[in-house]
Design a protein around this motif. Structure first.
Motif: not given
Length: 311
Positions: A14-18, A23-25, A28-30
């Motif tokens: 899975l590539a993940g979210l953006f 500002h990926s951290l 993802n935290a949001a």
């Protein structure tokens, strides 16, 4: 299954979210924070409906099912996304991918049908109020809700098993933060145009037709409202219906775009942004939309708060 970027021949990444964002951290935290709020909000709404006898009506039974779907839907995708991001483990097994895809489709299809039934419930309540208790009987409501879950299960099973059997010759990296049919199809080295056409037809049946029925129901409702002599009655109907129409717009808009334009007409970033909006952000808004302008729900909330304060 091993960590990092390694995987077995049957695993996916899975590539993940953006993943390309600086500002990926923060993103993802949001999303995790929104998920927590969505989970708590929908869980609270379910507790309020189950705990207050005044809310044991068809409209609130369907609303509790919507909250249950939203609660489960967000839990199907966000915890895995968060675990992958914060541990650096991007792998997901073939079985895990299929399971996630199945429950995502099941819950999405069921939500579409539940929203349609909620529109029908309002139509009967406004346009046929004298026959409402007979039409929307507890037995009929049970059959409606069961039909939504069974219909969603059958549809999701077909659209989970079939895509997972397409051969994958190249990269097994899914350009998304969860397993979803349109993204899985892009990995196949086989011609999937016929199946894509099937998905578009299914989208017409499960998205466009229900949306049309909802639109027709509310057209008749608004015509009935215009004939009402009571200003207070008009305001009450419009308050309830506007809440439902807001949720309908938030649900159907992004999903029609994703599934009706099935090809490469939109980028992975667009898919991810729409998925976050439709499957994480909207479930957080639904309890607020249905409670802020609903006197019965607010009364049940005050009653529960009073009990907690007394204890």
């Amino acid at each position: 299954m091993v960590g990092g970027n390694a995987s077995s021949a049957t695993d996916f990444l899975l590539a993940g979210l953006f993943p390309g964002s600086r500002h990926s951290l923060l993103l993802n935290a949001a999303v995790v924070l929104i998920y927590i709020l969505a989970f708590l909000g929908n869980a609270l709404l379910i507790v309020l409906i189950l705990g207050d006898a005044r809310l044991h009506t068809p409209m609130y039974v369907l609303l509790s099912q919507l909250s249950l779907i939203d609660l489960t839907l967000t839990s199907t995708i966000v915890p895995k996304m968060a675990a992958n991001f914060f541990t650096g483990e991007r792998g997901i097994s073939w079985v895990g991918c299929g399971t996630q895809s199945f429950f995502f489709l099941l819950l999405g299809t069921s939500e579409c049908l539940i929203l349609t039934l909620m529109a029908y419930d309002r139509y009967v309540a406004v346009c046929n109020p004298l026959r409402y208790p007979a039409i929307m009987s507890p037995r009929f409501c049970l059959h409606m809700v069961s039909g939504c879950w069974v219909g969603g299960s059958v549809s999701s099973l077909v659209h989970t098993v079939y895509p997972l059997h397409f051969p994958i010759c190249g990269s097994r990296e899914i350009q998304h933060f969860f397993c979803e049919v349109p993204v899985l199809i892009k990995l196949s080295c086989e011609d999937t145009s016929v199946y894509q056409s099937v998905v578009v037809v299914s989208s017409v049946v499960l998205l466009v037709v229900p949306f049309g029925l909802i639109t027709a129901s509310y057209t008749l409702i608004f015509l009935a409202v215009l004939r009402m002599s009571s200003v207070k009655g008009r305001q009450k109907v419009l308050a309830t219906c506007s809440s439902h129409l807001t949720v309908v717009s938030l649900f159907f808009g992004p999903n029609i775009f994703i599934y009706m334009s099935f090809t490469s007409s939109h980028s992975p970033e667009q898919d991810q942004a729409l998925s976050v909006f439709s499957n994480v952000f909207t479930p957080m808004l639904n309890p607020l939309i249905y409670s802020l302008r609903n006197k019965e729900v607010l009364a049940a909330l005050r009653k529960l708060a009073g009990r907690c304060g007394a204890s």
